[in-house]
Write an enzyme that holds these catalytic residues in place. Structure first.
Site, short mmCIF file in Angstrom:
data_model
loop_
_atom_site.label_atom_id
_atom_site.label_comp_id
_atom_site.label_asym_id
_atom_site.label_seq_id
_atom_site.Cartn_x
_atom_site.Cartn_y
_atom_site.Cartn_z
N HIS B 217 52.76 5.70 42.71
CA HIS B 217 51.34 5.23 43.55
C HIS B 217 50.29 5.69 44.16
CE1 HIS B 217 55.14 2.49 43.45
NE2 HIS B 217 54.11 1.65 42.85
N ASP B 394 28.63 15.55 19.39
CA ASP B 394 29.61 16.62 18.95
C ASP B 394 28.72 17.54 18.50
OD1 ASP B 394 29.26 15.36 16.28
OD2 ASP B 394 31.27 15.29 15.63
N GLY B 396 27.06 20.30 18.77
CA GLY B 396 27.00 21.46 18.79
C GLY B 396 28.39 22.20 19.08
N GLY B 398 30.62 21.00 16.53
CA GLY B 398 31.05 21.26 15.21
C GLY B 398 30.19 22.58 15.01
N THR B 438 29.68 15.94 9.76
CA THR B 438 28.01 16.40 8.54
C THR B 438 27.98 17.84 8.18
OG1 THR B 438 27.85 13.92 8.52
CG2 THR B 438 26.66 15.18 7.24
N SER B 439 27.71 17.85 9.24
CA SER B 439 27.29 19.22 9.08
C SER B 439 27.83 20.69 8.15
CB SER B 439 27.13 19.70 10.59
OG SER B 439 28.19 19.91 11.48
N ARG B 546 22.57 9.93 11.17
CA ARG B 546 24.01 10.81 10.23
C ARG B 546 24.67 9.01 10.90
NH1 ARG B 546 25.08 14.01 14.40
NH2 ARG B 546 27.66 13.82 13.31
N GLY B 561 20.55 18.51 13.45
CA GLY B 561 20.66 19.41 12.91
C GLY B 561 19.78 20.07 12.32
#
Lengths: 578, 578
Positions: B217, B394, B396, B398, B438-439, B546, B561
């Site tokens: 707590h 995401d 950057g 990736g 995807t990239s 995307r 992209g």
């Protein structure tokens, strides 16, 4: 935010290794993901899931009998690569064909598609059925292009059950398509998650607002609106989903309320309660609902509701047993269903007879509870803050609940002709019941003891006699209150508890009355003594306070229980003075 | 924070009702809490749990065969009242006696004690064994006064198994004492929870710091220290626990890593991985670990590690089947344990033979990847931000992962004598594997196609001939890159994807080379065209970006992209210019 990291580039891989190490009886890590560590019958269709990491239990937590065979696990929020999927799929192949059930994101579709091509070249039959449940991502006319969100849990559970039953690849593919077509999800988000290694959340929703239809990675939604209550959120989501409900009445529907990470279980249950009501009111029937975190997004706040309109086959598969690290059904034989008697509400024992003088004093006392309630309401936050220094910070809220219930019970008792003793006993019982915690229990026993001491018939101050004799019952009742708390709580004077404010109060009250003061004067002196004593607890380092912690962080802050006692006796005086 | 509320005074009660409604096959709500909805054998000991609300799954989520019979549920963070406990206990009584296993907080002890007295007056045999697992709350010499925290999960699971086996009340009480004496917990907190209806968290831990030994707590802990890594936190907790480990070597130990609410599964798995290593290295053996949220505190961030030193009896009970809404064991018969071949690392196919001119161009290209890596590193955050507007934010991260892996693969390939074709293929495979999403997939197929187009032997720019002919292989390779991405990604020019920056680049490169430019000049013009085209995507509303969202929030922000493609070709130029 995501705080526990060793190396943010290795975050997803290390988390996956930790997961696998915690579940050696169920799963094994292979290149690219997680597969069952136990054998499957030859010829059984293998169900391959997968996606980016950061959504646990999706997807690794669903590997096990009756659910997925393997999960390809990409990096944080990134689809797995073709080679990861191929590796996981090969490790799962039981020579019965493979079904890939990705969620519909372009990266996942690309990689699962490429992996399927590679495996087909090796002579393995692979089918792909993407999950497209998110109604916010495309209109109904283009439902098959919608992205996949939490509804994949329901679809994959059903597909896994079909494979477990030994159905053929054609049949399992048919089940997957039927389950996906029957499933719709709609979600809201209240705040973004912070990715491992990132300094700020991925997106921000303004306080008091919520984003409708946001994806599980924070992809844009369709609108932003004010938060509202849990009921409001439930209604909004169900109404959105009902736009596409099947026309036939009386459908049976699997309901899944998913928390995204920081929206916790109690909140999800609140929403579920209303969702269920809305669905049942519409004439549909909720079947085996699931409420919890199954498709998360780190510490994102938000939730979604998924509905799957069942036919007999889908329902059988939804209810079939499964055993994964994060979802299990049909574990242990349960006993027969018990019958419970309806709770016997409202059979409160009758109010005992009371003397007219005690009844009139009780009416007066009921008014005093109103003043006491006001004083605690005014100080609720302050009490919580000083309690948080040494205790768990709930003192203000607990006192508020207790005193509110006690005031109501006192008013009801007085209105029904109770004497002082019964009024105090009822107020004490209500306080203990609703206030809870140590303070609730102690105020409960204290007020009950005071009530038992004074009874419902005694002569009271307005009778004739010398002040110290006329007021004796009041002194005895406060002494009974004090003794009961000392005996029950086990604390002694100087332990930095409410006892430090009670004992000086009772002592001063008795002394002043014995010296011939009126009750008002004596009570005022006693309340002042109590307030001073409560303030002095700031100089004490708790030896055996409520939280039983060694260490001394509470020096300089008074005990919350002592302060609230002094507030209460002072508030009674305010009433007295009127 | 706790956001979904209807009425904060009714929060706990409504949440409990929602929980019960979601689990009708398992549990029923009675006055004061939750009990099993199914029958138990006559004479079976009933295990009664309970405490304040806000800790779900503790305690209501553990009601079921092999675990608890009933949970008395107080208000938020407040112990249940005597009457609530009595009500739940009466509903669970199987005429085999009752065992109360509260966690050691004064309010709970008061109420459970009072309830036990009441039930004993009715002739029911009641035993009380409080859980006292928190090593931070009192020294080892006073262990029986310690407060109870997450270790109650392990103790209650074991007690529930003993009752399920039909052991007598004396035996079950003995098991409870043995399990509690064998269990130690130690926790850290990173932030406080916000109670329903409260405006601010109960307590605050400064950013980058953690509080050691904090209660569930927010009761004070023993120290505050810097956060450190997940490994550091694991070591700190295990070392604290090891101060009291049993002297005999080789003990078997149940390990439970509990998340408090906002510290998510991946983070818990990271910590578990190291905890397990430290325990196994010490010569002890981890048995059936549990990693997850079992004793939460709303959205509090933090975790604890509990160790239970098992003997044969405790181990049997820890492994016994159970079926509750929030923890199940032994659900479905699993197949036999599979044998997995060791992953065959390092059998990368050999580098194909290459012409000297292609080898030297490959060395040059490996340097270009260093520049590209630098450009992406510099823009990682910016790319993430523009992606978050229309996508999942995401991009950057990736790209950074992908380009880092591609750079490493390119350097290794060049160092081992690869030609340009092999270098590009290996860089693409690494990018796809590590970048994900995807990239990652698209850069993977693009670079592979470019590599296949240019091969490992072709004459390259430094050879003799007219510029447009000498540079033809470069144009063809970029065209192959573009075609592969168009074919795989399915996007067209104008769809606001990376294609919008690729096509103008390739067109301009070809035009400039045909007009007689040097490669450096042509590349510079093409890179400028690409950058301008990428910037222009800011004016486009994504039609099929995307994230496949309808709606148009991305107007005014370029496609991430496209921007990263332009950055990369510009960075290659930087290398070129050196």
């Amino acid at each position: 935010m995501t705080r526990l990291i060793n190396d943010h580039a290795e975050f997803a891989a290390q988390a996956l290794a930790g997961f696998a190490a915690s579940q050696v009886d169920r799963v094994t890590a292979v290149h690219g993901g997680i597969v069952r560590s136990t054998t499957c019958p030859d010829g059984q269709v293998a169900v391959i899931m997968g996606g980016g990491s950061g959504h646990f239990p999706a997807f690794a937590g669903w590997v096990g009998p009756g659910f997925g065979n393997g999960a390809a696990c990409g990096n944080v929020f990134a689809s797995p690569s073709e080679s990861q999927i191929v590796s996981v799929a090969r490790a799962c192949d039981n020579a019965g064909g493979l079904i890939f059930v990705p969620i519909n994101y372009s990266g996942d579709i690309l990689s699962f598609g490429a992996a399927a091509e590679t495996l087909r070249r090796e002579g393995i039959d692979v089918r792909i059925v993407p999950v497209t449940d998110d109604i916010a991502s495309a209109p109904a006319s283009a439902w098959s292009t919608r992205r996949g969100i939490a509804g994949c849990f329901v679809v994959l559970k059903i597909v896994g059950a079909a494979a477990e039953q030994g159905r053929s690849l054609d049949e399992v593919e048919g089940v997957a398509r039927a389950a996906n077509e029957a499933t719709r999800s709609f979600g809201v988000a209240f705040s973004g998650c912070t990715l491992p290694g990132a300094a700020a959340p991925l997106f921000v929703v303004p306080p008091g607002r919520m984003a409708l239809g946001l994806g599980i990675h924070g992809e844009p939604g369709i609108a932003e609106t004010d938060m509202g209550t849990a009921d409001d959120v439930a209604r909004l989501l169900v109404e959105g989903l009902f736009d596409e409900r099947p026309p036939e009445p009386g459908r049976r529907v699997a309901v899944f309320v998913n928390g995204l990470g920081a929206t916790k279980y109690d909140e999800l249950f609140l929403v579920f309660a209303r969702v269920r009501e809305l669905i049942e009111t519409s004439g549909m029937r909720v079947v085996a609902p699931v409420v919890g975190e199954q498709v998360t997004s780190f510490d994102m706040a938000g939730l979604s509701v998924s509905l799957t309109y069942l036919d007999a086959d889908l329902e059988e598969l939804w209810l079939a047993p499964t055993d994964t690290s994060s979802f299990a059904l049909g574990a242990v034989a349960r006993g027969a269903r018990r019958e419970f008697a309806e709770p016997a509400d409202g059979d409160e024992p009758p109010i005992p007879e009371a003397s007219p003088v005690s009844q009139s004093a009780a009416l007066y006392l009921a008014h005093a509870f109103v003043s006491v309630h006001g004083a605690i309401a005014e100080n609720e936050e302050h009490l919580g803050m000083i309690d948080a220094v040494a205790g768990d910070g709930d003192h203000g809220m607990g006192m508020m609940r207790g005193v509110t219930a006690a005031k109501l019970a006192a008013e009801q008792a007085a209105a029904h002709g109770a004497g002082v003793g019964t009024l105090l006993a009822r107020a004490g019982a209500a306080w203990s019941e609703q206030g809870g915690g140590t303070s609730g229990a102690l105020w409960g026993v204290g007020l009950s003891a005071a009530g038992a001491s004074i009874g419902d018939t005694q002569a009271l101050p307005d009778d004739a006699g010398a002040p110290d004799q006329r007021l004796r019952p009041v002194v005895e009742a406060t002494r009974a209150f004090s003794d009961a708390i000392l005996a029950t709580g086990g604390a002694e004077l100087g332990d930095k508890t409410m006892v430090d404010a009670i004992v000086p109060f009772v002592d001063m009250l008795e002394r002043a009355i014995e010296a011939g003061s009126t009750l008002a004067d004596a009570w005022a002196k006693a309340a002042t003594a109590s307030t001073e004593a409560a303030d002095r607890t700031a100089d004490v380092v708790s030896r055996r306070g409520r939280s039983r912690i060694h260490g001394a962080r509470s020096l300089g802050v008074p005990d919350a229980g002592a302060v609230s006692f002094a507030l209460i006796v002072s508030a009674v005086l305010g009433q007295e003075a009127r």
